[in-house]
Design an enzyme around this catalytic site. Structure first.
Site, short mmCIF file in Angstrom:
data_model
loop_
_atom_site.label_atom_id
_atom_site.label_comp_id
_atom_site.label_asym_id
_atom_site.label_seq_id
_atom_site.Cartn_x
_atom_site.Cartn_y
_atom_site.Cartn_z
N CYS A 84 8.72 -10.35 -1.27
CA CYS A 84 8.68 -9.63 -0.13
C CYS A 84 9.88 -9.86 0.65
O CYS A 84 10.27 -8.60 1.18
CB CYS A 84 7.77 -10.55 0.97
SG CYS A 84 5.92 -10.54 0.16
N CYS A 98 2.43 -5.84 -6.72
CA CYS A 98 1.75 -6.23 -5.87
C CYS A 98 1.12 -5.24 -4.93
O CYS A 98 0.27 -5.43 -4.06
CB CYS A 98 2.24 -7.32 -4.98
SG CYS A 98 3.62 -6.79 -3.87
#
Length: 167
Positions: free
Chosen positions: A134, A65
């Site tokens: 994350c 990402c």
């Protein structure tokens, strides 16, 4: 700002039974209010002196990402984390995870900080499954910073021993 944006989510325009959102409002609607809070009001943004022996730096990234996270800790002579800073290039969830991680490590010992898991961060921020990477980055950044700090301490001990032997 967050509350105004969230209010827009609660009362969207309706046309022919379909909801219409502007892209920025739609994006905010996907984030939990805790994520929006840490994103709009990030805690502990900045840097510490990476050359200091009592500062550990962790730099991690997610190639899939493009998120990159730098987390630094400052440890006192008793082994307690007295400060933490971060800089993150990434989405709102990555920034929120970094911000929360720095809040959580402060005041903890090294061993206590190692117990912080990505699942705890994800749960606190109510991250959806698609954003779990994350929180994994935040855990990895904590571990990397602690590892860097420990390496510096080991180097410091070796330097001290070498200096003592030369006397």
């Amino acid at each position: 700002m967050a509350m105004a944006s969230l209010r827009k989510c609660a009362s969207p325009l309706v046309l022919f039974g379909r909801r219409l959102f502007t892209p920025e409002v739609n994006a905010l609607c996907l984030y939990h209010k805790k994520v929006v809070d840490h994103y709009e009001n990030p805690r502990n943004v900045g840097s510490l002196n990476k050359n200091a022996k009592n500062v550990g730096t962790g730099l991690v990234g997610a190639p899939a990402c493009g998120d990159v996270m730098k987390l630094q800790i400052e440890v006192d002579e008793n082994g307690k984390i007295v400060d933490a800073k971060f800089k993150t290039f990434g989405c709102g969830s990555a920034i929120a995870s970094s911000s929360l991680a720095t809040e959580w490590v402060k005041g903890k010992s090294i061993d206590e900080a190692l117990k912080i898991k990505n699942t705890d961060i994800a749960k606190e921020l109510c991250l959806p499954p698609v954003k779990l990477h994350c929180s994994m980055l935040a855990e990895d950044a904590i571990k990397a910073a602690l590892s860097d700090y420990r390496l510096k301490q080991q180097d410091k001990k070796e330097e001290d021993m070498t200096a003592a032997e030369s006397c």
